[in-house]
Design an enzyme around this catalytic site. Structure first.
Site, short mmCIF file in Angstrom:
data_model
loop_
_atom_site.label_atom_id
_atom_site.label_comp_id
_atom_site.label_asym_id
_atom_site.label_seq_id
_atom_site.Cartn_x
_atom_site.Cartn_y
_atom_site.Cartn_z
N CYS A 64 17.88 -3.48 23.51
CA CYS A 64 18.00 -4.65 24.44
C CYS A 64 19.05 -4.26 25.72
O CYS A 64 19.06 -3.44 26.49
CB CYS A 64 18.06 -5.99 23.75
SG CYS A 64 17.81 -7.15 24.93
N HIS B 228 13.59 -5.95 20.29
CA HIS B 228 14.69 -6.09 18.86
C HIS B 228 14.03 -5.66 17.82
O HIS B 228 13.45 -6.40 17.06
CB HIS B 228 15.21 -7.52 19.07
CG HIS B 228 16.12 -7.96 20.13
ND1 HIS B 228 17.50 -7.81 19.86
CD2 HIS B 228 15.92 -8.26 21.36
CE1 HIS B 228 18.25 -8.07 21.11
NE2 HIS B 228 17.29 -8.57 21.85
N GLU C 138 15.35 -4.66 15.25
CA GLU C 138 16.15 -5.14 14.13
C GLU C 138 15.60 -6.51 13.78
O GLU C 138 16.00 -7.10 12.48
CB GLU C 138 17.73 -5.14 14.38
CG GLU C 138 18.21 -6.40 15.09
CD GLU C 138 17.88 -6.60 16.69
OE1 GLU C 138 18.08 -7.81 17.09
OE2 GLU C 138 17.14 -5.50 17.12
#
Length: 228
Positions: free
Chosen positions: A114, A209, A211
């Site tokens: 990001c 994202h 994660e």
């Protein structure tokens, strides 16, 4: 078995809260280190430091993740702030740009996430769109949309087909930085990943994202590259 050491840049918050405490703290969503650990790496969190220490820091790492976070200060790419651009984080900008430069110079595998994509683009002389709609949910809530990898890229070797991803951003690549190649797009044409095909080591950044989701492939590709 060698477990590569992966540095992950962190947020610096003036008033983080845990237990009975409210104090300045370096913080990072747990998904970052958990993905690194599940892929076989050792996670080392890197709070903002003096930019002059970046080369020595990177020299101790096998791989580097530049994490998501605040908007990049527009003066970093020669633009006036848009009213919708968030407050700057100058110490973090300086530190992470120095880490990117150090990783590139040392041939250390790099993954931007990001804000990390935006910083990589700015580090290479690119610019950013300061506001777009449709790429985030309500405050604190990830949206999802589909990204399509570009055939023949390093990303396409990791994600060979279009995939739904967690997303939370309102800025994106405008002018592409030197040496970078677009390796994924959203349906609206927004650049969703860039890479450096000529870098000495794995150099990839994604606008979404990973994660925040359960797809391990992007982070696992970094850890594999860092493990040699």
């Amino acid at each position: 078995m060698h477990r590569p050491l992966i540095g992950i840049s962190t947020y610096l918050e003036d008033a983080a809260r845990w237990g009975v405490w409210t104090q300045p703290a370096a913080v990072l969503p747990a998904g970052y280190h958990r993905h690194v650990q599940r892929a076989g790496g050792i996670a080392a969190l890197l709070p903002p430091d003096a930019p002059g220490t970046a080369a020595a820091t990177v020299a101790r790492l096998d791989g580097l993740v530049i994490a998501g976070g605040a908007d990049v200060a527009p003066e970093r790419y020669g633009a006036a702030p848009d009213p919708r651009t968030g407050p700057p984080a100058p110490a973090r900008d300086a530190w992470e740009l120095a880490l990117i430069d150090a990783a590139s110079a040392a041939g250390v595998p790099l993954l931007g996430i990001c804000r990390g994509l935006q910083l990589l683009n700015v580090a290479r002389g690119g610019t950013l769109v300061q506001h777009l709609d449709g790429h985030n949910g309500p405050p604190g809530t990830f949206a999802r949309h589909t990204v399509t990898p570009v055939g023949g890229t390093a990303l396409a070797a990791v994600l060979p087909a279009a995939v739904s991803v967690p997303t939370y951003h309102h800025q994106a690549v405008d002018r592409l930085g030197h040496g970078l190649r677009v390796s994924a797009y959203a349906a609206d044409g927004t650049v969703e990943a860039v890479e450096d095909p000529d870098a000495a080591a794995f150099t990839l950044a994604v606008q979404w994202h990973p994660e925040a989701g359960d797809d391990p492939r992007v982070v696992a590709a970094l850890v594999a590259a860092a493990g040699g």
